[in-house]
Design a protein around this motif. Sequence first.
Motif: not given
Length: 150
Positions: A3, A74, A90, A142-143
Amino acid sequence: MSQSTTPTLPVTFRPGRTRAVLLTLGVSMFVVVTAVALLLERLGPGERASFVLTAALLSGVLVLLSRPKVVADEDGVTVVNITRSRRLAWAEILKVNLRPGDPWVFLDLSDGTSMPALGIQPGIARETAIRDARALRALADSRGTGTESR
């Protein structure tokens, strides 16, 4: 990738050197062809206009070729290719691939398809493309679904 190596969002990936070359070539070509059209005394107004129009069309093609980018935020990724854009969440991105010999990154998607992401291409900046592909892969890992992609 951990991360801590993921870039801060939002982040835009684009082939900067390729873009600079294409835009510079497009502007230069337009200026030169237009100057030639204006300097040639034997050309009539219609012929001059056709020279300028042709230069504008060719420059427009080079501008389109310089358009690709990948924007990560995001909520997901926006992939802008030459004539199309697509927004992906994502979770839709299962794997980010940049194999030796690939002209650009490919995204394996949850619907079973693969999508080219021309915004990351190893053309004249191979190391930058590899770094960007790794960063996008880390973000997707990670997402997204948590599926490790190597």
